[in-house]
Design a protein around this motif. Structure first.
Motif, mmCIF file in Angstrom:
data_model
loop_
_atom_site.group_PDB
_atom_site.id
_atom_site.type_symbol
_atom_site.label_atom_id
_atom_site.label_comp_id
_atom_site.label_asym_id
_atom_site.label_seq_id
_atom_site.Cartn_x
_atom_site.Cartn_y
_atom_site.Cartn_z
ATOM 1 N N ALA A 221 0.818 -1.216 0.000
ATOM 2 C CA ALA A 221 0.000 0.000 0.000
ATOM 3 C C ALA A 221 0.849 1.262 0.000
ATOM 4 N N LEU A 222 1.914 1.270 -0.788
ATOM 5 C CA LEU A 222 2.722 2.491 -0.918
ATOM 6 C C LEU A 222 1.970 3.470 -1.814
ATOM 7 N N TYR A 223 2.059 4.760 -1.480
ATOM 8 C CA TYR A 223 1.434 5.769 -2.341
ATOM 9 C C TYR A 223 2.283 5.897 -3.600
ATOM 10 N N PRO A 224 1.727 5.479 -4.751
ATOM 11 C CA PRO A 224 2.565 5.344 -5.941
ATOM 12 C C PRO A 224 3.119 6.666 -6.463
ATOM 13 N N HIS A 225 2.469 7.782 -6.111
ATOM 14 C CA HIS A 225 2.897 9.069 -6.662
ATOM 15 C C HIS A 225 3.835 9.806 -5.720
ATOM 16 N N MET A 226 4.200 9.158 -4.597
ATOM 17 C CA MET A 226 5.096 9.819 -3.653
ATOM 18 C C MET A 226 6.439 9.086 -3.623
ATOM 19 N N PHE B 273 4.796 10.299 5.458
ATOM 20 C CA PHE B 273 3.398 10.700 5.279
ATOM 21 C C PHE B 273 2.665 10.917 6.603
ATOM 22 N N LEU C 96 10.523 6.754 -6.756
ATOM 23 C CA LEU C 96 9.116 6.412 -6.642
ATOM 24 C C LEU C 96 9.014 4.894 -6.436
ATOM 25 N N LYS D 55 7.506 2.670 -7.954
ATOM 26 C CA LYS D 55 7.575 1.828 -9.144
ATOM 27 C C LYS D 55 9.020 1.558 -9.567
#
Lengths: 372, 304
Positions: free
Chosen positions: A87-92, A100, A132, A134
């Motif tokens: 559940a990592l925030y993909p845009h951060m 966070f 990031l 990804k």
């Protein structure tokens, strides 16, 4: 001082009339790593989500660090969770992901930076802070997810099958890392997995769940040595325990005799209540069987299959006269054995298990002392 | 004929794509090229095409001197710049609401999408005209509430308002795309944010909106293109008036061609509209590197 970090008291949970958790009570002590283990659908993840506050119990009470948090918001429980999907925030970036929660709390930027950096160093993520998610490997993402939990310094860490998305070799490596991290931080943790090897190696205490109930809870080796019932006996241990159908013949103070299709077997056993003629299951772990010569031993059969792993060898033996599937015997890596060989097996009676028709353990071997 | 040879056959393959190829050539490529050629002539609708003269860029060069064109261009930009952000915001708001997990939410989703099925049609534009007529529904309601009626379609500012409202009313297709985008955001991100203590509003700004930017981008392009081409509303409801206050460029193109018969000038106007849309689209594509986040590389499965 109260050393309990998490207390569940008769917690139940139903989803639209379907009971998923059927009255679970347990205690997690400060610094303990407790592993919930069980087959899929046993309710282990639901139980973890109840502790996290992502679900609300239908009845019962949940306490964390001495406070009743049964209906508290997830953020007000002092828990941090590592999700199966991370559940990592993909845009951060990694840095923003880890920071966070602190940012939400309104902590000054400079302070966040320091804390994030410290956590990242602990997890060897220092060089990845500006990437990031990804651009990270599976193991690195996993570490970011753990870092995101660590930075909050929670009372309790919750892990929801954190290694199940990793390939086998990385899983082993991350398991060691998590064990090391737990040893270093001494953080109270609840860890969910379906993998009994993870449970055995990581846990201070294992809670075996099945059908929304606790089958047994205790230290890993206690569950291994003295499973309370057939379910735990077959679930813990790899390869699993061999189960043979037998009939009870009789018992006296410190031993029990069972009848098998290969004749009677007498096992040292105390506290067993035995009804002669009743059906029972004899549980034999692969390592509590050994090869012996003809005329010796209690069981005999033919070798079906041999698995040589190098250091050890597993022989699959079809027992004469038994309907049951072949039993697995753990032998030395260099053992001289071929398929179709006739083998005679000796049982280590101290390590044999006996279960009644209801699946519950019948007494125990004299040297496996009860705790307290 | 064996299975392999039918796939290898050029004739069979060509046959299959023929409907598209013919349709494209006849209804897209041909008008596209023809209109450009016409835009360089003084062709008039009532004359033979052979009588038209090649006049070079004259149609284009004269455009800026045409006060009607300048007015129309201004109205068009106003219309687009007001409707597109409003409609996107409105569609997103409704999508977020309809994304709540509630009983019977499917019914509401259908109900909210309904206007968009009807919205673009001529019939609805006609209905709209009655709704905003001086003795229309809105005014009757206002009278009932004790207010004086408003001449909705007779005043330049309110006439524009009524056709803008017609466009906003058709938020459904953008809403459905937003809804799909919202559904694609993994639930566990919100759970993680819950544990981190982020309020719903912060979750929207910090998680939902950034992860929705690809969808927002898509909707933005679609809405820009559609808004520049709006015709039904002004044509049926206001006729472009009063005082050309709702005289959108597509309506001017139509009237130049079929009311004033200036086929060449009308074609030139079409091409100007085309270039404007192309420019805005290109600008949007260029800008996406600054605000659109593509997360599709997120692969939860398979670590390495």
């Amino acid at each position: 001082m109260n050393t309990s970090r998490v207390i569940l008291d008769q917690v139940t949970k139903s989803f639209s009339g379907h009971d998923v958790i059927k009255g679970v009570s347990l205690e997690v002590k400060k610094g303990e790593l407790v592993v919930f283990v069980g087959p899929s659908g046993c309710g282990k993840s639901t139980l973890l989500r109840l502790i996290a506050g992502l679900e609300t119990p239908t009845s019962g009470r949940i306490e964390i660090a001495g406070e009743n948090v049964t209906y508290a918001h997830p953020s007000k429980r002092g828990v941090a969770m590592v999700f199966q999907s991370y559940a990592l925030y993909p845009h951060m970036t990694v840095e923003d992901n880890i920071g966070f929660a602190l940012r939400i709390k309104g902590m000054p930027r400079a302070e966040i930076k320091l804390k994030v950096r410290a956590v990242a160093e602990t997890l060897q993520l220092g060089h990845l802070l500006h990437r990031l998610p990804k651009a990270l490997s599976g193991g690195q993402r996993q570490r970011v997810a753990i870092g995101r939990a660590m930075v909050r310094e929670p009372d309790v860490f919750l892990f929801d099958e954190p290694l199940s998305n990793l390939d086998a070799s990385l899983r082993g490596q991350m398991r060691v890392e998590i064990a090391g991290l737990h040893a270093r931080l001494g953080a109270t943790s609840v860890y969910v997995t379906h993998d009994q090897v993870e449970a055995m190696t990581l846990a201070d205490k294992i809670v075996v769940l099945n059908g929304g109930r606790i089958e047994q809870a205790g230290p890993p080796m206690e569950l291994y040595r003295r499973p309370a019932n057939l379910f735990v006996a077959t679930f813990i241990g790899s390869p699993g325990m061999n189960i043979l159908p037998v009939t009870l013949a009789g018992a006296d103070r410190d031993q029990v005799t069972v009848n098998t299709t290969q004749g009677p077997i007498t096992l040292p056993r105390v506290n067993a209540r035995v009804v002669a003629g009743a059906e029972a299951s004899l549980g034999l772990r692969p390592e509590s069987l050994s090869l012996t010569t003809a005329g010796q031993g209690q069981l005999s059969g033919y070798v079906n299959l041999i698995e040589r792993l190098g250091g050890e060898t597993f022989a699959y033996v079809a027992l004469k006269g038994f309907e049951a599937p072949p039993i697995i015997v753990r032998l030395d890596g260099e053992v001289d054995l071929r398929v179709h060989d006739e083998v005679h097996l000796a049982i280590d009676g101290q390590r044999a298990h006996l279960f009644g028709a209801d699946g519950l353990a019948l007494g125990h071997a004299p040297d496996t002392k009860e705790r307290d | 004929m064996s299975g392999a040879s039918i796939y290898a056959s050029r004739r069979a393959g060509s046959l299959y794509i023929a409907p598209f190829a013919i349709g494209f050539l006849l209804f897209t490529a041909f008008p596209f090229i023809a209109s450009f050629i016409l835009s360089l002539t003084d062709a008039r609708l009532q004359d033979q095409l052979g009588d038209a003269h090649f006049i070079g860029w004259h149609n284009y060069a004269g455009m800026w001197a045409d006060a009607t064109f300048r007015k129309s261009l201004g109205v068009t930009f106003f219309y687009v710049f007001v409707t597109v952000p409003l409609k996107l915001a409105f569609a997103l708001l409704i999508a977020v609401v309809l994304n709540f997990k509630l009983r019977g939410i499917g019914l509401f989703r259908t109900a909210f999408y309904l206007p968009s099925i009807l919205g673009g049609s001529v019939a609805i534009a006609v209905v709209w005209r009655f709704v905003f007529a001086s003795d229309g529904l809105v005014n009757q309601f206002l009278h009932g509430a004790g207010f004086g009626g408003i001449n909705w379609l007779g005043e330049p500012s309110t006439a524009m308002f009524s056709i803008i409202l017609l466009r906003l009313w058709q938020f459904g297709s953008a809403m459905v795309v937003f809804l799909a985008g919202l559904k694609a955001i993994p639930e566990d991100l919100y759970e993680a944010a819950d544990l981190d203590g982020a309020s719903r509003l912060r979750q929207f700004w910090m998680i939902t909106l950034p992860l929705l930017t690809p969808v927002l981008f898509f909707n933005f392009i679609m809405q820009i293109v559609q808004a520049f081409q709006e015709f039904n509303g002004p044509y049926i409801i206001t006729g472009g008036g009063p005082m050309k206050s709702t005289y959108l460029l597509p309506l001017m193109i139509y009237e130049e061609a079929f009311k004033y018969f200036n086929l060449g000038y009308s074609s030139a106007l079409s091409w100007v509209l085309f270039v404007i849309i192309a420019l805005f689209t290109a600008l949007a594509f260029w800008s996406q590197r600054f605000w659109v986040f593509y997360a599709q590389e997120r692969s939860d499965k398979g670590g390495h």
